[in-house]
Design an enzyme around this catalytic site. Structure first.
Site, short mmCIF file in Angstrom:
data_model
loop_
_atom_site.label_atom_id
_atom_site.label_comp_id
_atom_site.label_asym_id
_atom_site.label_seq_id
_atom_site.Cartn_x
_atom_site.Cartn_y
_atom_site.Cartn_z
N PHE A 83 -2.42 16.39 3.77
CA PHE A 83 -3.00 15.72 2.49
C PHE A 83 -1.55 15.53 1.98
CE2 PHE A 83 -6.76 18.11 2.99
CZ PHE A 83 -7.51 17.10 2.49
N ASP A 85 -4.87 5.28 6.09
CA ASP A 85 -5.40 6.44 6.52
C ASP A 85 -6.39 6.00 7.73
OD1 ASP A 85 -6.98 8.83 6.76
OD2 ASP A 85 -6.26 9.35 4.98
N THR A 86 -7.84 6.03 7.30
CA THR A 86 -8.69 5.60 8.10
C THR A 86 -8.48 3.89 8.61
OG1 THR A 86 -10.35 4.79 6.45
CG2 THR A 86 -10.37 7.28 7.42
N ARG A 94 0.89 12.74 -8.39
CA ARG A 94 1.42 11.43 -8.38
C ARG A 94 3.15 11.42 -8.88
NH1 ARG A 94 -2.88 8.02 -7.03
NH2 ARG A 94 -4.87 8.39 -8.04
N GLU A 113 0.88 -1.14 -0.06
CA GLU A 113 0.00 -0.09 0.05
C GLU A 113 1.09 1.28 -0.06
OE1 GLU A 113 -2.51 1.23 -0.47
OE2 GLU A 113 -4.47 0.64 0.40
N ASP A 114 0.09 2.44 -0.25
CA ASP A 114 0.87 3.58 -0.18
C ASP A 114 0.70 4.22 1.00
OD1 ASP A 114 -1.53 3.92 -1.50
OD2 ASP A 114 -1.50 6.08 -1.93
C1 PRP Z 1 -5.85 5.53 -0.99
C2 PRP Z 1 -4.58 4.79 -0.58
C3 PRP Z 1 -5.20 3.59 0.35
C4 PRP Z 1 -6.45 4.39 0.91
C5 PRP Z 1 -6.15 4.53 2.36
O1 PRP Z 1 -6.53 5.33 -2.24
O2 PRP Z 1 -4.13 4.33 -1.57
O3 PRP Z 1 -5.60 2.60 -0.43
O4 PRP Z 1 -6.81 5.65 0.30
O5 PRP Z 1 -7.26 5.17 2.76
P1 PRP Z 1 -8.21 4.55 4.06
O6 PRP Z 1 -7.26 4.05 5.25
O7 PRP Z 1 -8.89 5.72 4.72
O8 PRP Z 1 -9.27 3.46 3.63
P2 PRP Z 1 -7.31 6.05 -2.99
O9 PRP Z 1 -8.85 5.69 -2.73
O10 PRP Z 1 -7.24 7.49 -2.65
O11 PRP Z 1 -7.14 5.56 -4.47
P3 PRP Z 1 -5.71 6.13 -5.09
O12 PRP Z 1 -5.02 4.91 -4.41
O13 PRP Z 1 -6.10 5.54 -6.64
O14 PRP Z 1 -5.20 7.08 -4.89
#
Ligand code: PRP
Length: 177
Positions: free
Chosen positions: A152, A103-104, A165, A99-100
């Site tokens: 952010f 967050d939540t 990105r 994962e990158d």
């Molecule tokens: C981002 C990130 C994680 C997720 C984390 O993806 O890559 O997958 O949010 O958030 P959370 O812990 O609150 O669930 P996003 O939906 O922004 O898509 P992306 O990777 O295409 O930017």
């Protein structure tokens, strides 16, 4: 073109490289000879995954999945669904999710739960960044790059509104919530 917030560097590209090197060394130590399946969560993980696997000089496989959430707000993840699934059997494999950012915790919890039901030999998580201040669901990160503040985060694959990105450093932008 609409005006853009100006990204400010949080971790330089040199720091990112040193951290990816460290994570690769940890993963090499644990997975060499296990023919793991690395699963990247699109889109954000693609830059990290690309650099990470080039430091893993042993047999492994790579897959990507895409999840999407409907009704998403900054604090509410919405209902998660698999948009692009897997083409490889998970049962009996050593799975490392890449994962990158966590967050939540909703996205990764959903995915780990989904993969766990497929009876892998092992299931672990590697995340480039972690934002623990926003966590709603507990998540254990086995291989962690950076802990980041409640800002952010952009760059090195991570977007804000699909922008930034491409930045080689990990940055943040100041925007209205
Ligand atoms: C981002 C990130 C994680 C997720 C984390 O993806 O890559 O997958 O949010 O958030 P959370 O812990 O609150 O669930 P996003 O939906 O922004 O898509 P992306 O990777 O295409 O930017």
């Amino acid at each position: 073109m609409s005006s853009q917030p100006k990204p400010q560097i949080l971790f330089t590209r040199q720091e990112v490289k040193a951290t990816v090197d460290r994570l690769a060394a940890e993963i090499r130590e644990d997975y060499q000879g296990k023919h793991p399946l690395l699963i990247g969560v699109l889109k954000g993980s693609f830059v990290f995954m690309a650099d990470l696997i080039r430091l893993l000089d042993f047999p492994l496989e790579v897959e990507f999945i895409t999840l999407s959430s409907y009704g998403r707000g900054r604090s509410t993840r919405g209902e998660l669904r698999m948009v692009k699934g897997l083409h490889t059997e998970v049962k009996g494999r050593h799975i490392l999710v890449v994962e990158d950012i966590v967050d939540t915790g909703h996205t990764i919890s959903f995915l780990l739960d989904y993969l766990g039901k497929k009876k892998p030999a092992s299931l672990r998580l590697c995340s480039l960044t972690d934002k623990p201040s926003r966590r709603q669901i507990p998540v254990a990160i086995d291989y962690l790059g950076f802990t980041v503040p409640d800002k952010f985060i952009v760059g090195y694959g991570i977007d804000w509104d699909e922008r930034f990105r491409y930045l080689p450093d990990i940055c943040f932008v100041e925007v209205e919530d």
